[in-house]
Scaffold this active site. Structure first.
Site, mmCIF file in Angstrom:
data_model
loop_
_atom_site.group_PDB
_atom_site.id
_atom_site.type_symbol
_atom_site.label_atom_id
_atom_site.label_comp_id
_atom_site.label_asym_id
_atom_site.label_seq_id
_atom_site.Cartn_x
_atom_site.Cartn_y
_atom_site.Cartn_z
ATOM 1 N N ASN A 45 -30.186 -10.012 -36.844
ATOM 2 C CA ASN A 45 -29.514 -11.308 -36.725
ATOM 3 C C ASN A 45 -29.692 -12.090 -38.017
ATOM 4 O O ASN A 45 -30.755 -12.055 -38.650
ATOM 5 C CB ASN A 45 -29.979 -12.102 -35.497
ATOM 6 C CG ASN A 45 -31.476 -12.267 -35.364
ATOM 7 O OD1 ASN A 45 -32.249 -11.411 -35.769
ATOM 8 N ND2 ASN A 45 -31.894 -13.371 -34.795
ATOM 9 N N GLU A 47 -29.114 -15.846 -39.300
ATOM 10 C CA GLU A 47 -28.814 -17.223 -38.890
ATOM 11 C C GLU A 47 -28.328 -18.037 -40.076
ATOM 12 O O GLU A 47 -28.354 -17.599 -41.234
ATOM 13 C CB GLU A 47 -30.060 -17.846 -38.254
ATOM 14 C CG GLU A 47 -30.472 -17.067 -37.006
ATOM 15 C CD GLU A 47 -31.594 -17.698 -36.200
ATOM 16 O OE1 GLU A 47 -32.284 -18.607 -36.727
ATOM 17 O OE2 GLU A 47 -31.779 -17.280 -35.047
ATOM 18 N N CYS A 56 -25.238 -11.973 -34.672
ATOM 19 C CA CYS A 56 -26.245 -11.221 -33.911
ATOM 20 C C CYS A 56 -26.510 -9.859 -34.557
ATOM 21 O O CYS A 56 -25.658 -9.314 -35.268
ATOM 22 C CB CYS A 56 -25.765 -10.985 -32.488
ATOM 23 S SG CYS A 56 -25.697 -12.458 -31.467
ATOM 24 N N GLU A 58 -26.712 -6.842 -33.169
ATOM 25 C CA GLU A 58 -25.837 -5.761 -32.698
ATOM 26 C C GLU A 58 -24.524 -5.770 -33.481
ATOM 27 O O GLU A 58 -24.019 -4.730 -33.905
ATOM 28 C CB GLU A 58 -25.472 -5.937 -31.222
ATOM 29 C CG GLU A 58 -26.633 -6.034 -30.272
ATOM 30 C CD GLU A 58 -27.133 -7.448 -30.067
ATOM 31 O OE1 GLU A 58 -27.382 -8.157 -31.066
ATOM 32 O OE2 GLU A 58 -27.299 -7.842 -28.912
ATOM 33 N N CYS A 89 -26.281 -10.488 -25.760
ATOM 34 C CA CYS A 89 -25.405 -11.609 -25.397
ATOM 35 C C CYS A 89 -23.997 -11.104 -25.034
ATOM 36 O O CYS A 89 -23.620 -9.966 -25.338
ATOM 37 C CB CYS A 89 -25.345 -12.633 -26.527
ATOM 38 S SG CYS A 89 -24.235 -12.199 -27.869
ATOM 39 N N CYS A 92 -21.710 -9.844 -27.915
ATOM 40 C CA CYS A 92 -22.072 -8.501 -28.403
ATOM 41 C C CYS A 92 -21.673 -7.428 -27.410
ATOM 42 O O CYS A 92 -21.269 -6.328 -27.807
ATOM 43 C CB CYS A 92 -23.554 -8.438 -28.730
ATOM 44 S SG CYS A 92 -23.934 -9.355 -30.234
HETATM 45 N N1 THU Z 1 -29.252 -12.801 -30.914
HETATM 46 C C1 THU Z 1 -28.961 -11.503 -31.277
HETATM 47 O O1 THU Z 1 -29.134 -11.118 -32.444
HETATM 48 N N2 THU Z 1 -28.468 -10.679 -30.328
HETATM 49 C C2 THU Z 1 -28.262 -11.029 -29.024
HETATM 50 O O2 THU Z 1 -27.716 -10.241 -28.248
HETATM 51 C C3 THU Z 1 -28.714 -12.337 -28.539
HETATM 52 C C4 THU Z 1 -29.032 -13.336 -29.593
HETATM 53 C C5 THU Z 1 -29.788 -13.718 -31.931
HETATM 54 C C6 THU Z 1 -28.853 -14.799 -32.347
HETATM 55 C C7 THU Z 1 -29.823 -15.865 -32.833
HETATM 56 O O3 THU Z 1 -30.128 -15.611 -34.192
HETATM 57 C C8 THU Z 1 -31.081 -15.638 -32.008
HETATM 58 O O4 THU Z 1 -30.950 -14.344 -31.443
HETATM 59 C C9 THU Z 1 -31.287 -16.660 -30.897
HETATM 60 O O5 THU Z 1 -30.146 -16.783 -30.116
#
Ligand code: THU
Length: 130
Positions: A45, A47, A56, A58, A89, A92
């Site tokens: 991920n 940000e 994300c 994935e 999520c 994804c």
């Molecule tokens: N996140 C992912 O990388 N994958 C997911 O399936 C759920 C959320 C990340 C996004 C963000 O950087 C952090 O987790 C908190 O939401």
């Protein structure tokens, strides 16, 4: 996949996860996609101070795979520091669906190496396809 191979993939994904850029949530996620030729594509991920721009793990891995010629996901492994296996999520799940088939193996893990094996049908029943 044999149990030892699954554990090895989770361990590799835990290492990839260290590269996550999770400055705001502190919630690091790692993903490895194995394509139809056995090639691995990694993602974390990423940000951003403008929160909506976060990508994300994935989706980072899948987009890297597609960039490098991947056609289909054979296996996708996702890990985070969660109590049980991480739950991807909704966005994804939809992106995984785009590149999955009925045989695609989804490995959801955590840092303790607890894991759940699943399919896109289970994670996203009646998902959208064009
Ligand atoms: N996140 C992912 O990388 N994958 C997911 O399936 C759920 C959320 C990340 C996004 C963000 O950087 C952090 O987790 C908190 O939401």
């Amino acid at each position: 996949m044999k149990k030892e191979e699954i554990i090895a993939l989770i361990e590799e994904t835990i290492t990839v996860r260290e590269n996550a850029y999770a400055k705001y949530s502190n919630f690091k996620v790692g993903a490895i996609v194995i394509d139809e030729d056995g090639n691995k594509h990694r993602g974390v991920n990423v940000e951003n101070g403008s929160f909506g721009l976060t990508n994300c793990a994935e989706r980072s891995a899948i987009f890297s795979g597609i960039t490098n010629g991947m056609k289909e996901i054979k296996v996708i492994c996702i890990v985070a520091d969660t109590t049980g296996p991480v739950s991807p999520c909704g966005a994804c799940r939809q992106v995984i669906k785009e590149f999955s088939n009925k045989e695609t193996l989804i490995v959801l893990g955590n840092l303790k190496k607890d894991y759940k094996l699943t399919t896109i049908e289970e994670l996203l029943p009646y998902g959208f396809v064009l």
